[in-house]
Design a protein around this motif. Structure first.
Motif, PDB file in Angstrom:
ATOM      1  N   SER A  25      32.336   7.449 -14.049  1.00 45.83           N
ATOM      2  CA  SER A  25      31.301   8.485 -14.206  1.00 45.83           C
ATOM      3  C   SER A  25      30.785   8.892 -15.751  1.00 45.83           C
ATOM      4  O   SER A  25      29.790   9.062 -15.842  1.00 45.83           O
ATOM      5  CB  SER A  25      32.183   9.904 -13.855  1.00 45.83           C
ATOM      6  OG  SER A  25      32.082   9.893 -12.462  1.00 45.83           O
ATOM      7  N   TRP A  28      28.131   6.254 -16.008  1.00 44.44           N
ATOM      8  CA  TRP A  28      26.972   6.477 -15.317  1.00 44.44           C
ATOM      9  C   TRP A  28      25.952   7.496 -15.819  1.00 44.44           C
ATOM     10  O   TRP A  28      25.070   7.406 -15.932  1.00 44.44           O
ATOM     11  CB  TRP A  28      27.476   6.964 -13.773  1.00 44.44           C
ATOM     12  CG  TRP A  28      26.358   7.039 -12.768  1.00 44.44           C
ATOM     13  CD1 TRP A  28      26.016   6.152 -11.948  1.00 44.44           C
ATOM     14  CD2 TRP A  28      25.552   8.393 -12.460  1.00 44.44           C
ATOM     15  NE1 TRP A  28      24.932   6.555 -11.106  1.00 44.44           N
ATOM     16  CE2 TRP A  28      24.633   7.746 -11.471  1.00 44.44           C
ATOM     17  CE3 TRP A  28      25.416   9.670 -12.927  1.00 44.44           C
ATOM     18  CZ2 TRP A  28      23.867   8.802 -10.981  1.00 44.44           C
ATOM     19  CZ3 TRP A  28      24.674  10.602 -12.463  1.00 44.44           C
ATOM     20  CH2 TRP A  28      23.725  10.148 -11.550  1.00 44.44           C
ATOM     21  N   TYR A  29      26.759   8.510 -16.345  1.00 44.66           N
ATOM     22  CA  TYR A  29      25.994   9.573 -17.066  1.00 44.66           C
ATOM     23  C   TYR A  29      25.282   9.196 -18.357  1.00 44.66           C
ATOM     24  O   TYR A  29      24.079   9.249 -18.653  1.00 44.66           O
ATOM     25  CB  TYR A  29      26.690  10.848 -17.325  1.00 44.66           C
ATOM     26  CG  TYR A  29      26.895  11.721 -16.028  1.00 44.66           C
ATOM     27  CD1 TYR A  29      25.890  12.553 -15.685  1.00 44.66           C
ATOM     28  CD2 TYR A  29      27.894  11.606 -15.104  1.00 44.66           C
ATOM     29  CE1 TYR A  29      25.701  13.304 -14.609  1.00 44.66           C
ATOM     30  CE2 TYR A  29      28.047  12.358 -13.977  1.00 44.66           C
ATOM     31  CZ  TYR A  29      26.847  13.196 -13.757  1.00 44.66           C
ATOM     32  OH  TYR A  29      26.884  14.207 -12.523  1.00 44.66           O
ATOM     33  N   LEU A  32      22.267   6.706 -17.014  1.00 44.23           N
ATOM     34  CA  LEU A  32      21.180   7.584 -16.599  1.00 44.23           C
ATOM     35  C   LEU A  32      20.669   8.322 -17.810  1.00 44.23           C
ATOM     36  O   LEU A  32      19.249   8.364 -17.843  1.00 44.23           O
ATOM     37  CB  LEU A  32      21.795   8.675 -15.643  1.00 44.23           C
ATOM     38  CG  LEU A  32      20.588   9.591 -15.239  1.00 44.23           C
ATOM     39  CD1 LEU A  32      19.765   9.038 -14.252  1.00 44.23           C
ATOM     40  CD2 LEU A  32      21.715  10.797 -14.497  1.00 44.23           C
ATOM     41  N   ALA A  99      17.559   5.780 -13.402  1.00 38.90           N
ATOM     42  CA  ALA A  99      18.240   6.182 -12.130  1.00 38.90           C
ATOM     43  C   ALA A  99      17.965   5.179 -11.118  1.00 38.90           C
ATOM     44  O   ALA A  99      19.020   4.695 -10.428  1.00 38.90           O
ATOM     45  CB  ALA A  99      17.757   7.470 -11.793  1.00 38.90           C
ATOM     46  N   ALA A 104      20.761   4.904  -7.782  1.00 39.06           N
ATOM     47  CA  ALA A 104      21.300   6.150  -7.522  1.00 39.06           C
ATOM     48  C   ALA A 104      20.717   6.586  -6.160  1.00 39.06           C
ATOM     49  O   ALA A 104      19.733   6.225  -5.938  1.00 39.06           O
ATOM     50  CB  ALA A 104      20.984   7.016  -8.516  1.00 39.06           C
ATOM     51  N   ARG A 124      22.200  11.809  -6.304  1.00 46.80           N
ATOM     52  CA  ARG A 124      23.575  11.952  -6.491  1.00 46.80           C
ATOM     53  C   ARG A 124      24.169  11.289  -7.348  1.00 46.80           C
ATOM     54  O   ARG A 124      23.977   9.768  -7.572  1.00 46.80           O
ATOM     55  CB  ARG A 124      24.157  11.908  -4.921  1.00 46.80           C
ATOM     56  CG  ARG A 124      23.637  12.845  -3.983  1.00 46.80           C
ATOM     57  CD  ARG A 124      24.593  12.879  -2.744  1.00 46.80           C
ATOM     58  NE  ARG A 124      23.871  14.001  -1.934  1.00 46.80           N
ATOM     59  CZ  ARG A 124      24.385  15.344  -1.896  1.00 46.80           C
ATOM     60  NH1 ARG A 124      25.495  15.794  -2.532  1.00 46.80           N
ATOM     61  NH2 ARG A 124      23.755  16.142  -1.134  1.00 46.80           N
ATOM     62  N   ASP A 125      25.301  11.456  -8.015  1.00 50.49           N
ATOM     63  CA  ASP A 125      25.955  10.755  -8.799  1.00 50.49           C
ATOM     64  C   ASP A 125      27.187   9.963  -7.993  1.00 50.49           C
ATOM     65  O   ASP A 125      27.193   9.954  -6.747  1.00 50.49           O
ATOM     66  CB  ASP A 125      26.748  11.492  -9.911  1.00 50.49           C
ATOM     67  CG  ASP A 125      27.732  12.466  -9.562  1.00 50.49           C
ATOM     68  OD1 ASP A 125      28.342  12.500  -8.371  1.00 50.49           O
ATOM     69  OD2 ASP A 125      28.600  13.265 -10.559  1.00 50.49           O
ATOM     70  N   VAL A 131      22.481  15.912  -8.921  1.00 50.09           N
ATOM     71  CA  VAL A 131      22.042  15.665 -10.317  1.00 50.09           C
ATOM     72  C   VAL A 131      20.493  15.747 -10.343  1.00 50.09           C
ATOM     73  O   VAL A 131      19.812  14.935  -9.649  1.00 50.09           O
ATOM     74  CB  VAL A 131      22.429  14.397 -11.022  1.00 50.09           C
ATOM     75  CG1 VAL A 131      22.007  14.417 -12.438  1.00 50.09           C
ATOM     76  CG2 VAL A 131      23.973  14.239 -11.125  1.00 50.09           C
TER      77      VAL A 131
END
Length: 141
Positions: A25, A28-29, A32, A99, A104, A124-125, A131
C-alpha cells in the motif's frame, strides 16, 4: 460584557487507514502521488507514513497488529464504506497517468466537478478504499 478574541488554532488532518499489506500500500500511494520512498524502518510491515514536503498526509496500519481498537477483524465490515481518501494534486494529468500505470480500478473516469471547479478521478486502492485525486480547487475557472 467583554468579547473574547478567538485564539488561533492550527489543526492538521492525519488520516489512518487499515490495510492488509503495509509495504504494498505504501508503494502504491507513493507511486500514485509521485512521492519518493521513505527511509526503511523496523516497524514498516505494521505501520508506515506517507509524507509530502515533510507533511504527513496518510498513515497506513496493518489490520490486527498491536490490538488497536477499530483496526481488528478486517472482514467485519465493508472496507471504508462512506470514506473517501481524497488528495489534491498540483499535476492532475500526471496523477491520472500514474493511476493508469498502476492499473487502478477506476470508479469514475477523469471528469470536471463543476461545483469545485476542478477535475477529479475516483479509483480504488489495493484494499478497496475509494481514492479521489483532484486538481487544484478552481483550476477550471
Amino acid at each position: 460584557m467583554k468579547k473574547s478574541t478567538p485564539r488561533k488554532v492550527r489543526v492538521q488532518s492525519q488520516p489512518l487507514i487499515a490495510v492488509r499489506d503495509v509495504r504494498a500500500s505504501s508503494r502504491w500511494y507513493q507511486q500514485l502521488l509521485g512521492l519518493s520512498a521513505l527511509p526503511e524502518h523496523d516497524h514498516r510491515d505494521s505501520y508506515d507514513r506517507i509524507l509530502s514536503d515533510g507533511h504527513l498526509i496518510l498513515q497506513l496500519h496493518a489490520w490486527e497488529e498491536e490490538s488497536h481498537p477499530n483496526i481488528v477483524n478486517a472482514d467485519a465490515a465493508a472496507v471504508g464504506h462512506g470514506v473517501l481518501v481524497w488528495f489534491e494534486v498540483d499535476d492532475f494529468d500526471a496523477a491520472v497517468e500514474q493511476a493508469r500505470s498502476l492499473r487502478a480500478k477506476v470508479v469514475e473516469e477523469p471528469h470536471l466537478n463543476p461545483n469545485a471547479g476542478h477535475r477529479e478521478m475516483w479509483l480504488r486502492d489495493l484494499d478497496g478504499y475509494v481514492v479521489v485525486i483532484a486538481g487544484p480547487e478552481g483550476e477550471s475557472a
